[in-house]
Design a protein around this motif. Structure first.
Motif, short mmCIF file in Angstrom:
data_model
loop_
_atom_site.label_atom_id
_atom_site.label_comp_id
_atom_site.label_asym_id
_atom_site.label_seq_id
_atom_site.Cartn_x
_atom_site.Cartn_y
_atom_site.Cartn_z
N VAL A 39 5.08 5.17 25.74
CA VAL A 39 4.17 4.16 25.19
C VAL A 39 4.69 3.72 23.83
O VAL A 39 4.86 4.54 22.93
CB VAL A 39 2.74 4.74 25.06
CG1 VAL A 39 1.79 3.69 24.48
CG2 VAL A 39 2.23 5.23 26.41
N ARG A 40 4.94 2.43 23.67
CA ARG A 40 5.53 1.92 22.43
C ARG A 40 4.53 1.19 21.53
O ARG A 40 4.79 0.98 20.36
CB ARG A 40 6.72 1.01 22.76
CG ARG A 40 7.87 1.76 23.40
CD ARG A 40 8.95 0.85 23.97
NE ARG A 40 10.01 1.64 24.57
CZ ARG A 40 9.99 2.15 25.79
NH1 ARG A 40 8.94 1.93 26.57
NH2 ARG A 40 10.99 2.86 26.26
N LYS A 41 3.44 0.76 22.12
CA LYS A 41 2.42 0.05 21.34
C LYS A 41 1.04 0.58 21.72
O LYS A 41 0.91 1.38 22.63
CB LYS A 41 2.48 -1.46 21.64
CG LYS A 41 3.75 -2.15 21.19
CD LYS A 41 3.66 -3.66 21.34
CE LYS A 41 3.60 -4.07 22.81
NZ LYS A 41 3.62 -5.53 23.00
N GLY A 42 0.01 0.12 20.99
CA GLY A 42 -1.35 0.48 21.35
C GLY A 42 -2.05 1.39 20.36
O GLY A 42 -3.22 1.71 20.54
N ARG A 43 -1.33 1.81 19.31
CA ARG A 43 -2.00 2.61 18.27
C ARG A 43 -2.98 1.73 17.50
O ARG A 43 -2.87 0.51 17.47
CB ARG A 43 -0.97 3.22 17.32
CG ARG A 43 -0.09 4.29 17.97
CD ARG A 43 -0.91 5.46 18.43
NE ARG A 43 -0.12 6.50 19.08
CZ ARG A 43 -0.62 7.58 19.66
NH1 ARG A 43 -1.94 7.76 19.70
NH2 ARG A 43 0.16 8.48 20.23
N VAL A 44 -3.95 2.37 16.85
CA VAL A 44 -5.00 1.63 16.13
C VAL A 44 -4.43 0.98 14.88
O VAL A 44 -3.83 1.65 14.03
CB VAL A 44 -6.17 2.57 15.77
CG1 VAL A 44 -7.20 1.83 14.92
CG2 VAL A 44 -6.82 3.13 17.03
N LYS A 45 -4.62 -0.33 14.76
CA LYS A 45 -4.19 -1.07 13.57
C LYS A 45 -5.32 -1.05 12.55
O LYS A 45 -6.49 -0.85 12.91
CB LYS A 45 -3.84 -2.51 13.96
CG LYS A 45 -2.66 -2.60 14.93
CD LYS A 45 -2.44 -4.04 15.37
CE LYS A 45 -1.29 -4.13 16.37
NZ LYS A 45 -1.09 -5.51 16.87
N PRO A 46 -5.00 -1.28 11.28
CA PRO A 46 -6.04 -1.23 10.23
C PRO A 46 -7.26 -2.10 10.52
O PRO A 46 -8.40 -1.67 10.33
CB PRO A 46 -5.29 -1.71 8.98
CG PRO A 46 -3.88 -1.31 9.22
CD PRO A 46 -3.65 -1.50 10.70
N SER A 113 -1.87 8.96 24.39
CA SER A 113 -0.77 8.23 23.74
C SER A 113 -1.16 6.83 23.28
O SER A 113 -0.30 6.03 22.91
CB SER A 113 0.46 8.14 24.66
OG SER A 113 0.73 9.40 25.22
N HIS A 114 -2.45 6.51 23.28
CA HIS A 114 -2.95 5.21 22.84
C HIS A 114 -4.02 5.41 21.77
O HIS A 114 -4.68 6.45 21.73
CB HIS A 114 -3.55 4.44 24.01
CG HIS A 114 -2.56 3.99 25.03
ND1 HIS A 114 -1.91 4.87 25.88
CD2 HIS A 114 -2.09 2.75 25.34
CE1 HIS A 114 -1.10 4.18 26.68
NE2 HIS A 114 -1.19 2.90 26.37
N GLY A 115 -4.25 4.37 20.97
CA GLY A 115 -5.32 4.43 19.98
C GLY A 115 -5.20 5.65 19.09
O GLY A 115 -4.13 5.95 18.54
#
Length: 279
Positions: A39-46, A113-115
């Motif tokens: 997973v390369r994207k999908g983490r929580v942005k500010p 692996s997300h958020g």
């Protein structure tokens, strides 16, 4: 330079794995699988955190992962929201607003692996474990899944039938695993030898061949009421996926759209979902 990089990298991957599979086929398949699931994207942005942090519920332990859950309390039935690949719970904000106005009790979570959840990889059997955990703990009457999330809620209902679930909604969801893997092969230029080893690896690890994992086949066993949304011009997931699922799912209705894209955040879509749950 960027375009050249994106052309050269798949070729490099392909040549490496095509050669590696001759020397160490099992290790090559294991490595190829982890490339596929990374997973390369999908983490929580500010800007997303400002919304999500107010509704954090608990951190669940599932299959060695820490899974962040959320709740928007309501007095009506519980709805479980299951997002798609390289996304997180923030993607549901427009639908959550509508569901809250209708007074549903809303549970959501970030996939492994997300958020805010832990991990580096995601694959449907792992996602299914997380969904099954949440279904057992929160006993939702309704399940709503976007893209791979939709694929996962159908797989979970097939694998772990829940009598308490009454209605299911999928949005732009895939059906055939071999189509997803085929795209992966095309992009990374893997030869058929690598794919044969990958197929064996998946069978030995999960108990099914790539061709056997089919949401449309799983849907034959489901008797819940279903509502499927899919745009005819979806560039991420082919429209025919939901057509096939709808054909095999006796209690389902397919709503076809034109020009709404893959995400389907539009108010009209969300209004139809709420109406379906309230009916």
């Amino acid at each position: 330079m960027k375009k050249l990089f994106h052309k050269v990298m798949p070729l490099a991957y392909g040549q490496y794995f095509n050669a590696y599979s001759l020397i160490a086929p099992t290790k090559a398949a294991d490595s190829a699988f982890h490339v596929f699931c990374t997973v390369r994207k999908g983490r929580v942005k500010p800007e997303q955190a400002a919304y999500l942090d107010n509704f954090k519920l608990t951190v669940e332990e599932v299959a060695g992962h820490k899974i962040q859950s959320y709740q928007w309390p309501g007095n009506k039935e519980t709805v479980l929201l299951v997002h798609g690949w390289e996304s997180n719970t923030f993607r549901w904000r427009n639908l959550i607003k509508k569901l809250r106005e209708a007074d549903f009790n809303i549970i959501a979570f970030d996939a492994p692996s997300h958020g805010y959840s832990s991990g580096k990889h995601l694959y449907v059997p792992l996602y299914e474990e997380a969904v099954n955990h949440m279904v057992k703990k929160y006993n939702p009457k309704h399940l709503i899944g976007h893209s791979v999330g939709g694929m996962t809620i159908i797989y979970n209902q097939y694998k772990n039938p829940s009598d308490d679930v009454e209605k299911m909604v999928t949005i732009g969801s895939p059906s055939e695993f071999h189509e997803i893997v085929g795209q992966f092969q095309h992009i990374l230029k893997f030869n058929n030898r690598v794919m044969k080893h990958l197929d064996n690896y998946i069978y030995n690890r999960f108990g099914f061949k790539i061709d056997e994992f089919s949401t449309s086949k799983f849907a034959q066993t489901i008797s819940k009421k279903g509502l499927l949304f899919h745009d005819k011009y979806d560039k991420i997931t082919p429209y025919h996926a939901s057509v096939a699922i709808n054909k095999n799912w006796k209690g389902s209705k397919l709503i076809s759209t034109e020009g709404l894209g893959h995400s389907m955040h539009q108010a009209d879509v969300n209004d139809q979902i709420v109406s379906f749950l309230e009916a």
